[in-house]
Design a protein around this motif. Sequence first.
Motif, PDB file in Angstrom:
ATOM      1  N   PRO A   1      30.553  47.234  19.879  1.00 20.99           N
ATOM      2  CA  PRO A   1      31.106  45.955  20.327  1.00 20.99           C
ATOM      3  C   PRO A   1      31.323  45.951  21.839  1.00 20.99           C
ATOM      4  O   PRO A   1      31.583  46.988  22.437  1.00 20.99           O
ATOM      5  CB  PRO A   1      32.439  45.845  19.580  1.00 20.99           C
ATOM      6  N   THR A   2      31.193  44.788  22.418  1.00 20.70           N
ATOM      7  CA  THR A   2      31.398  44.643  23.856  1.00 20.70           C
ATOM      8  C   THR A   2      32.849  44.958  24.190  1.00 20.70           C
ATOM      9  O   THR A   2      33.764  44.399  23.588  1.00 20.70           O
ATOM     10  CB  THR A   2      31.064  43.208  24.298  1.00 20.70           C
ATOM     11  N   LEU A   3      33.060  45.855  25.129  1.00 20.70           N
ATOM     12  CA  LEU A   3      34.417  46.246  25.494  1.00 20.70           C
ATOM     13  C   LEU A   3      35.032  45.305  26.518  1.00 20.70           C
ATOM     14  O   LEU A   3      36.233  45.072  26.508  1.00 20.70           O
ATOM     15  CB  LEU A   3      34.422  47.676  26.039  1.00 20.70           C
ATOM     16  N   LEU A   4      34.211  44.759  27.415  1.00 19.69           N
ATOM     17  CA  LEU A   4      34.699  43.848  28.446  1.00 19.69           C
ATOM     18  C   LEU A   4      34.037  42.489  28.275  1.00 19.69           C
ATOM     19  O   LEU A   4      32.807  42.400  28.192  1.00 19.69           O
ATOM     20  CB  LEU A   4      34.393  44.399  29.842  1.00 19.69           C
ATOM     21  N   LEU A   5      34.844  41.445  28.216  1.00 20.23           N
ATOM     22  CA  LEU A   5      34.347  40.087  28.035  1.00 20.23           C
ATOM     23  C   LEU A   5      34.573  39.280  29.301  1.00 20.23           C
ATOM     24  O   LEU A   5      35.611  39.413  29.946  1.00 20.23           O
ATOM     25  CB  LEU A   5      35.087  39.409  26.876  1.00 20.23           C
TER      26      LEU A   5
ATOM     27  N   ARG B   1      39.556  43.764  37.000  1.00 19.96           N
ATOM     28  CA  ARG B   1      38.739  43.226  38.095  1.00 19.96           C
ATOM     29  C   ARG B   1      37.766  44.310  38.550  1.00 19.96           C
ATOM     30  O   ARG B   1      38.167  45.421  38.877  1.00 19.96           O
ATOM     31  CB  ARG B   1      39.618  42.773  39.247  1.00 19.96           C
ATOM     32  N   ILE B   2      36.498  43.959  38.546  1.00 19.26           N
ATOM     33  CA  ILE B   2      35.443  44.852  39.009  1.00 19.26           C
ATOM     34  C   ILE B   2      34.753  44.112  40.144  1.00 19.26           C
ATOM     35  O   ILE B   2      33.944  43.216  39.906  1.00 19.26           O
ATOM     36  CB  ILE B   2      34.451  45.195  37.881  1.00 19.26           C
TER      37      ILE B   2
ATOM     38  N   VAL C   1      35.812  39.176  36.933  1.00 17.85           N
ATOM     39  CA  VAL C   1      37.053  39.247  36.162  1.00 17.85           C
ATOM     40  C   VAL C   1      36.668  39.402  34.696  1.00 17.85           C
ATOM     41  O   VAL C   1      35.895  38.602  34.163  1.00 17.85           O
ATOM     42  CB  VAL C   1      37.906  37.968  36.353  1.00 17.85           C
ATOM     43  N   ARG C   2      37.186  40.431  34.063  1.00 13.92           N
ATOM     44  CA  ARG C   2      36.860  40.718  32.666  1.00 13.92           C
ATOM     45  C   ARG C   2      38.141  40.941  31.871  1.00 13.92           C
ATOM     46  O   ARG C   2      39.176  41.323  32.410  1.00 13.92           O
ATOM     47  CB  ARG C   2      35.978  41.960  32.552  1.00 13.92           C
ATOM     48  N   VAL C   3      38.032  40.734  30.560  1.00 11.59           N
ATOM     49  CA  VAL C   3      39.149  40.965  29.647  1.00 11.59           C
ATOM     50  C   VAL C   3      38.688  42.003  28.626  1.00 11.59           C
ATOM     51  O   VAL C   3      37.621  41.859  28.027  1.00 11.59           O
ATOM     52  CB  VAL C   3      39.561  39.663  28.923  1.00 11.59           C
ATOM     53  N   GLU C   4      39.482  43.038  28.455  1.00 12.15           N
ATOM     54  CA  GLU C   4      39.160  44.047  27.448  1.00 12.15           C
ATOM     55  C   GLU C   4      39.345  43.447  26.059  1.00 12.15           C
ATOM     56  O   GLU C   4      40.269  42.657  25.831  1.00 12.15           O
ATOM     57  CB  GLU C   4      40.077  45.254  27.591  1.00 12.15           C
ATOM     58  N   ARG C   5      38.485  43.835  25.136  1.00 14.41           N
ATOM     59  CA  ARG C   5      38.576  43.316  23.764  1.00 14.41           C
ATOM     60  C   ARG C   5      39.935  43.639  23.156  1.00 14.41           C
ATOM     61  O   ARG C   5      40.534  42.809  22.481  1.00 14.41           O
ATOM     62  CB  ARG C   5      37.460  43.878  22.901  1.00 14.41           C
TER      63      ARG C   5
END
Length: 66
Positions: free
Chosen positions: A8-12, A41-42, A46-50
């Motif tokens: 599964p995708t870890l960062l959305l 933040r990379i 901007v990403r959200v962890e699952r």
Amino acid sequence: METTAQAPTLLLNLNEVATHLRCTRRSVERQIARRRLRVVRIGRAVRVEREELDRFIASSRDCDGR
């Protein structure tokens, strides 16, 4: 033939979070601004962890069951 299960995708990204929550991207941005949804933040991304999304959903549940 070998089949491999896809992890599964870890960062959305915010659009994926909005799709998962069935809301607008702007609503997700508001939750981030209110610090109810934590982000990673990379660079400028901007990403959200699952796991964080699952935590956010669990904390948003109505405790009364109504």
